[in-house]
Design a protein around this motif. Sequence first.
Motif, PDB file in Angstrom:
ATOM      1  N   ILE A 324      58.481  36.402  26.572  1.00  0.00           N
ATOM      2  CA  ILE A 324      59.445  37.235  25.855  1.00  0.00           C
ATOM      3  C   ILE A 324      59.502  38.610  26.505  1.00  0.00           C
ATOM      4  O   ILE A 324      58.474  39.260  26.691  1.00  0.00           O
ATOM      5  N   HIS A 325      60.698  39.046  26.835  1.00  0.00           N
ATOM      6  CA  HIS A 325      60.871  40.384  27.401  1.00  0.00           C
ATOM      7  C   HIS A 325      60.650  41.415  26.301  1.00  0.00           C
ATOM      8  O   HIS A 325      61.297  41.367  25.253  1.00  0.00           O
ATOM      9  N   THR A 326      59.736  42.393  26.554  1.00  0.00           N
ATOM     10  CA  THR A 326      59.385  43.351  25.500  1.00  0.00           C
ATOM     11  C   THR A 326      59.731  44.788  25.835  1.00  0.00           C
ATOM     12  O   THR A 326      59.897  45.604  24.928  1.00  0.00           O
ATOM     13  N   ALA A 327      59.830  45.150  27.093  1.00  0.00           N
ATOM     14  CA  ALA A 327      60.086  46.553  27.417  1.00  0.00           C
ATOM     15  C   ALA A 327      60.580  46.689  28.846  1.00  0.00           C
ATOM     16  O   ALA A 327      60.305  45.841  29.703  1.00  0.00           O
ATOM     17  N   THR A 328      61.308  47.768  29.094  1.00  0.00           N
ATOM     18  CA  THR A 328      61.722  48.156  30.437  1.00  0.00           C
ATOM     19  C   THR A 328      61.227  49.569  30.704  1.00  0.00           C
ATOM     20  O   THR A 328      61.451  50.468  29.897  1.00  0.00           O
ATOM     21  N   LEU A 329      60.537  49.755  31.826  1.00  0.00           N
ATOM     22  CA  LEU A 329      60.025  51.062  32.207  1.00  0.00           C
ATOM     23  C   LEU A 329      60.933  51.641  33.288  1.00  0.00           C
ATOM     24  O   LEU A 329      61.120  51.032  34.335  1.00  0.00           O
ATOM     25  N   ASP A 330      61.500  52.793  33.013  1.00  0.00           N
ATOM     26  CA  ASP A 330      62.367  53.442  33.997  1.00  0.00           C
ATOM     27  C   ASP A 330      61.521  54.093  35.082  1.00  0.00           C
ATOM     28  O   ASP A 330      60.564  54.815  34.790  1.00  0.00           O
ATOM     29  N   MET A 331      61.885  53.845  36.328  1.00  0.00           N
ATOM     30  CA  MET A 331      61.145  54.351  37.480  1.00  0.00           C
ATOM     31  C   MET A 331      62.020  55.268  38.334  1.00  0.00           C
ATOM     32  O   MET A 331      63.225  55.053  38.439  1.00  0.00           O
ATOM     33  N   PRO A 332      61.409  56.275  38.941  1.00  0.00           N
ATOM     34  CA  PRO A 332      62.174  57.118  39.864  1.00  0.00           C
ATOM     35  C   PRO A 332      62.366  56.464  41.222  1.00  0.00           C
ATOM     36  O   PRO A 332      63.158  56.942  42.030  1.00  0.00           O
ATOM     37  N   ASN A 333      61.649  55.383  41.486  1.00  0.00           N
ATOM     38  CA  ASN A 333      61.633  54.762  42.812  1.00  0.00           C
ATOM     39  C   ASN A 333      62.816  53.816  42.993  1.00  0.00           C
ATOM     40  O   ASN A 333      63.084  52.965  42.134  1.00  0.00           O
ATOM     41  N   GLN A 334      63.481  53.928  44.126  1.00  0.00           N
ATOM     42  CA  GLN A 334      64.549  52.995  44.446  1.00  0.00           C
ATOM     43  C   GLN A 334      63.984  51.592  44.655  1.00  0.00           C
ATOM     44  O   GLN A 334      64.585  50.605  44.254  1.00  0.00           O
ATOM     45  N   ASP A 335      62.807  51.528  45.273  1.00  0.00           N
ATOM     46  CA  ASP A 335      62.146  50.238  45.499  1.00  0.00           C
ATOM     47  C   ASP A 335      60.692  50.350  45.081  1.00  0.00           C
ATOM     48  O   ASP A 335      60.030  51.358  45.353  1.00  0.00           O
ATOM     49  N   LEU A 336      60.179  49.295  44.438  1.00  0.00           N
ATOM     50  CA  LEU A 336      58.767  49.220  44.088  1.00  0.00           C
ATOM     51  C   LEU A 336      58.078  48.249  45.037  1.00  0.00           C
ATOM     52  O   LEU A 336      58.598  47.170  45.328  1.00  0.00           O
ATOM     53  N   HIS A 337      56.874  48.633  45.504  1.00  0.00           N
ATOM     54  CA  HIS A 337      56.145  47.806  46.454  1.00  0.00           C
ATOM     55  C   HIS A 337      54.879  47.202  45.868  1.00  0.00           C
ATOM     56  O   HIS A 337      54.360  46.220  46.412  1.00  0.00           O
ATOM     57  N   GLY A 338      54.353  47.779  44.795  1.00  0.00           N
ATOM     58  CA  GLY A 338      53.097  47.272  44.240  1.00  0.00           C
ATOM     59  C   GLY A 338      52.850  47.786  42.839  1.00  0.00           C
ATOM     60  O   GLY A 338      53.350  48.842  42.444  1.00  0.00           O
ATOM     61  N   ILE A 339      52.070  47.014  42.062  1.00  0.00           N
ATOM     62  CA  ILE A 339      51.681  47.379  40.701  1.00  0.00           C
ATOM     63  C   ILE A 339      50.176  47.181  40.574  1.00  0.00           C
ATOM     64  O   ILE A 339      49.635  46.166  41.019  1.00  0.00           O
ATOM     65  N   ALA A 340      49.502  48.153  39.979  1.00  0.00           N
ATOM     66  CA  ALA A 340      48.060  48.045  39.731  1.00  0.00           C
ATOM     67  C   ALA A 340      47.789  48.348  38.268  1.00  0.00           C
ATOM     68  O   ALA A 340      48.305  49.331  37.726  1.00  0.00           O
ATOM     69  N   LEU A 341      46.961  47.497  37.630  1.00  0.00           N
ATOM     70  CA  LEU A 341      46.667  47.626  36.208  1.00  0.00           C
ATOM     71  C   LEU A 341      45.169  47.716  35.973  1.00  0.00           C
ATOM     72  O   LEU A 341      44.397  46.977  36.582  1.00  0.00           O
ATOM     73  N   SER A 342      44.753  48.598  35.077  1.00  0.00           N
ATOM     74  CA  SER A 342      43.362  48.595  34.624  1.00  0.00           C
ATOM     75  C   SER A 342      43.181  47.485  33.600  1.00  0.00           C
ATOM     76  O   SER A 342      44.151  46.965  33.051  1.00  0.00           O
ATOM     77  N   ASP A 361      51.039  54.536  30.457  1.00  0.00           N
ATOM     78  CA  ASP A 361      50.084  54.047  29.461  1.00  0.00           C
ATOM     79  C   ASP A 361      50.741  52.869  28.749  1.00  0.00           C
ATOM     80  O   ASP A 361      51.754  53.028  28.072  1.00  0.00           O
ATOM     81  N   LEU A 362      50.159  51.673  28.929  1.00  0.00           N
ATOM     82  CA  LEU A 362      50.733  50.460  28.332  1.00  0.00           C
ATOM     83  C   LEU A 362      49.894  49.946  27.169  1.00  0.00           C
ATOM     84  O   LEU A 362      50.044  48.791  26.755  1.00  0.00           O
ATOM     85  N   SER A 363      49.022  50.779  26.615  1.00  0.00           N
ATOM     86  CA  SER A 363      48.119  50.309  25.566  1.00  0.00           C
ATOM     87  C   SER A 363      48.868  49.909  24.300  1.00  0.00           C
ATOM     88  O   SER A 363      48.403  49.061  23.549  1.00  0.00           O
ATOM     89  N   MET A 364      50.028  50.539  24.045  1.00  0.00           N
ATOM     90  CA  MET A 364      50.857  50.155  22.904  1.00  0.00           C
ATOM     91  C   MET A 364      52.030  49.338  23.427  1.00  0.00           C
ATOM     92  O   MET A 364      52.943  49.877  24.047  1.00  0.00           O
ATOM     93  N   GLN A 365      51.978  48.035  23.187  1.00  0.00           N
ATOM     94  CA  GLN A 365      52.975  47.129  23.773  1.00  0.00           C
ATOM     95  C   GLN A 365      54.391  47.516  23.381  1.00  0.00           C
ATOM     96  O   GLN A 365      55.312  47.427  24.194  1.00  0.00           O
ATOM     97  N   SER A 366      54.570  47.983  22.152  1.00  0.00           N
ATOM     98  CA  SER A 366      55.912  48.289  21.674  1.00  0.00           C
ATOM     99  C   SER A 366      56.415  49.643  22.154  1.00  0.00           C
ATOM    100  O   SER A 366      57.601  49.940  22.038  1.00  0.00           O
ATOM    101  N   ARG A 367      55.500  50.475  22.706  1.00  0.00           N
ATOM    102  CA  ARG A 367      55.921  51.812  23.115  1.00  0.00           C
ATOM    103  C   ARG A 367      55.178  52.269  24.366  1.00  0.00           C
ATOM    104  O   ARG A 367      54.305  53.145  24.312  1.00  0.00           O
TER     105      ARG A 367
END
Length: 482
Positions: A324-342, A361-367
Amino acid sequence: MNVRLGVKGLVVIGLVVLSVIATVGSSLVYLQQEAFMNERILLARSLAFHASELRDVDPYTSLTLGVAAVHINEDAASRKALFESFLVLRREDLFAQNPRGARSVALSQDGHVALIKDADEIGVWDLSGVLDPNIEGEVEKRAGLEGDYEDVDALALSSDGRTALIGQDNGTAVLWDLKNLAQPTRLGAINTGAASEADRGIESLALSRDGRTACVGDFDGNFSIWDLSVKTKPIRRSHVRLPSGPISSISLDADARLAATLAKDRYVAIWDLGRHDDPIQRSSLDLPFKSAGPISITADGREILVGNSRRADVWSLADPAAPIHTATLDMPNQDLHGIALSDSGKIALFAGDGGSVPLWDLSMQSRPTSISSLKNYSQEVGYVAVSANGEVALTASPDRGVTMWDLRDLPEMLEDPVDVVCDAQGDLKITREEWTRYAGDVDWTRYGGGLFGEDTLAACSIDWVLSLNPRGEAGKVMWGAL
């Protein structure tokens, strides 16, 4: 005709007059407070802007202005400026030689061991000298891994930093024992059976936390799972041929029970790896865009992030068969090359063009919350890695090389950034000359200017001054009796 007012009439008139005076007085107080609040909003914006301008050339003044901006009016812009100014002082370049060779990075779970691929080799780096409180030392390159690694960026590290898996140009991946960082030992190799052409070899790989399972994807769409229990003799447990083409990215959860693959820059599949000899595709993502960039599954396997141009999308995998799609994060980058998560999901870093690494900060899934960015003097950040506890990050850029970021203060910064900065940096002061330069003709006595020194303003005390002077009355009146 003479009209004589009785006592009651005089009382009524007096009450009306007093009411009018009180109303006018209240209105004046309200207007004064509103004007002072508007002044604070504009002043905080100005100070935050100058803090951003000075970040690379005068980090101390940048930090001081950032603290003042947050104290004067704490909002998302002032907090972000303060975070960025503080984090710049928590970075360390690992090497500057041949920076264009900084191709890929990997990090152990505790952040003490790193793999860094440059144009010549893959280096084994020991970061414990600056992270372990019991050791006084520096970041140190301990060894280099020899091999045919020129055009392959696929590398992975086990959580304890003792096992490395490195892709090669010839379609094989080599296992290394890093128990002794200064003397790595080459173990077995994974032969995927890919085509012999150099550009049709391994495209992506992932290593489980315990170093006992590897997932490998190649240019021809082969997705295989390998048992590394005996590292000198890896055993292929399963093999799936995806019709969608090259597998450019693979991500595993902490238990290596769930995997995601990105094929042909579009097709994201979710796999159940409960049985390594028979992986089951549970679903695929119905992406709202034509192509996808990097992917990353959270440690608990309950979410996946998919990058694209100027955005990253979060999907819930609570039911892997029905994402289920839950959120979209707006990025300043035209292209993304990698994602790292704690592991906690509280820290998410995104590598891309534009010279910054957005920090969320993704600790709150809804926000999900945009916290800050790691600034790196760079036009592009190609790779990013973060430790499981979110305390250390590595970024690799073609114009600066590899930078280590100390994020150990980040949880406290999220709670009270000013308190952390003022405790760490001590007395942050703004001179009268600096105030005039960055704040213009705003009366600095309203914010404590001159209170602790004729020509200084203590940035860390502005909140206390404002609590005693909520209407912004002239400082010379407020502090004359002190």
